[in-house]
Design a protein around this motif. Sequence first.
Motif, mmCIF file in Angstrom:
data_model
loop_
_atom_site.group_PDB
_atom_site.id
_atom_site.type_symbol
_atom_site.label_atom_id
_atom_site.label_comp_id
_atom_site.label_asym_id
_atom_site.label_seq_id
_atom_site.Cartn_x
_atom_site.Cartn_y
_atom_site.Cartn_z
ATOM 1 N N VAL A 250 7.238 -5.204 -5.107
ATOM 2 C CA VAL A 250 6.471 -5.788 -4.006
ATOM 3 C C VAL A 250 6.122 -7.233 -4.356
ATOM 4 C CG1 VAL A 250 4.348 -5.640 -2.659
ATOM 5 C CG2 VAL A 250 5.525 -3.542 -3.385
ATOM 6 N N VAL B 171 6.805 2.270 -3.734
ATOM 7 C CA VAL B 171 7.419 1.027 -3.274
ATOM 8 C C VAL B 171 7.531 0.087 -4.467
ATOM 9 C CG1 VAL B 171 7.339 -0.823 -1.584
ATOM 10 C CG2 VAL B 171 6.349 1.396 -1.025
ATOM 11 N N VAL C 202 2.596 6.788 0.663
ATOM 12 C CA VAL C 202 2.939 5.828 -0.384
ATOM 13 C C VAL C 202 2.085 6.146 -1.605
ATOM 14 C CG1 VAL C 202 2.970 3.396 -1.061
ATOM 15 C CG2 VAL C 202 3.632 4.055 1.260
ATOM 16 N N LEU D 173 6.388 -3.725 3.591
ATOM 17 C CA LEU D 173 5.450 -2.776 3.003
ATOM 18 C C LEU D 173 4.562 -2.161 4.075
ATOM 19 C CD1 LEU D 173 4.099 -1.420 0.568
ATOM 20 C CD2 LEU D 173 2.674 -3.474 0.318
ATOM 21 N N GLU E 220 4.359 1.813 4.948
ATOM 22 C CA GLU E 220 3.086 2.529 4.902
ATOM 23 C C GLU E 220 2.736 3.168 6.237
ATOM 24 O OE1 GLU E 220 0.565 -0.629 3.556
ATOM 25 O OE2 GLU E 220 0.637 0.049 1.463
ATOM 26 N N ALA F 255 10.396 -3.051 -1.050
ATOM 27 C CA ALA F 255 9.628 -3.585 0.074
ATOM 28 C C ALA F 255 10.519 -4.544 0.859
ATOM 29 C CB ALA F 255 8.369 -4.300 -0.424
ATOM 30 N N ARG G 298 2.389 1.279 -5.473
ATOM 31 C CA ARG G 298 3.106 0.032 -5.239
ATOM 32 C C ARG G 298 3.258 -0.682 -6.576
ATOM 33 N NH1 ARG G 298 -0.718 1.577 -2.457
ATOM 34 N NH2 ARG G 298 -0.672 1.910 -0.199
#
Length: 321
Positions: A184, A181, A206, A195, A199, A149, A209
């Motif tokens: 984060v 991702v 995605v 992020l 997205e 991220a 996360r």
Amino acid sequence: MIVVAVVSAKGGVGKSTMAANLAVALSRHARAVLAVDLDPQNALHLHFGGQPQDIAGLSRASVGGTAWGEVVTRAASGVRVLPFGQINEVDLPTLERRIADDPHWLSTQLRSLDLPADAVVILDTPPGVSHTLRQALAVADRVISVVLADAASYATLPQIENLIRRHYGAKPGSVESVCIVNQVDATSRLSREALQLIEGVPGMRVLGRVRADRSVSEALAHGQTVVESAQDSVGRQDLLQCAEQVLQLLPAPGQQAPEATADAEAPVETQPEPTVVLGDEDRRPQGQAAPKSRKAGVYRLMAALLCAALVLLIVLWIRTR
């Protein structure tokens, strides 16, 4: 055999960590899982209790004419592991030439393992563009990109997306780009904004996360995945959720995996789009400019970075007076 390629445009994003934890999580769903390390950094086996001094792996086996099945190990989690292994500077170019000269090197080696039809093979691929990565994309039934991220990962998304579209060999129809991702940080404005930008990338889904969690690196220090060790960690929770999402993308046990296209090396036709040029082999005409909203997001992110650097310089200047 169902092949999942875990890829990244650059190193240092936690790709091997993601591959190892996904392998362990998927094995808990009564799936036979083989984790294959195609990255010369040879880091994947460390997540399964391997030692840095271990030299056996697919690299030495390939050069020496040994069957891959003879160097597969079984981790405490039940996952079967095929390390890249250690190879000297003389033999590494030999292996690279062999991969470059034989476009079916990887698919032939995987078939030689004679795995069950519903076995899941997780490929930990080398970052960036390489013949090995192209072959991994050609045999994959699913491709998962791992990004951080941050602004750098956002900038590299066109690279990996372009490469996937050109070399991804699976049926059917449209190719859905999916990513996870990693690391984060909800307390960081830059992380949140990055992020949000990731997205918002058109055509990119995605899948999950994973929050920043030191339990992940602590598990590696003990030769384990966080899925096995830290029961209450947020990283473990996020990785298990990612595995659930990956599982939904795979055929159920007993179903046939998608077959590769007849010409896996042929590029997939796509609509022109903004790309980052990868080199002569992956060069293609650039399309229209990126949407203004995406540009504005990048500019905001860059401005925030510059402001943070400026504040840091002012603080340092004041302290030195």
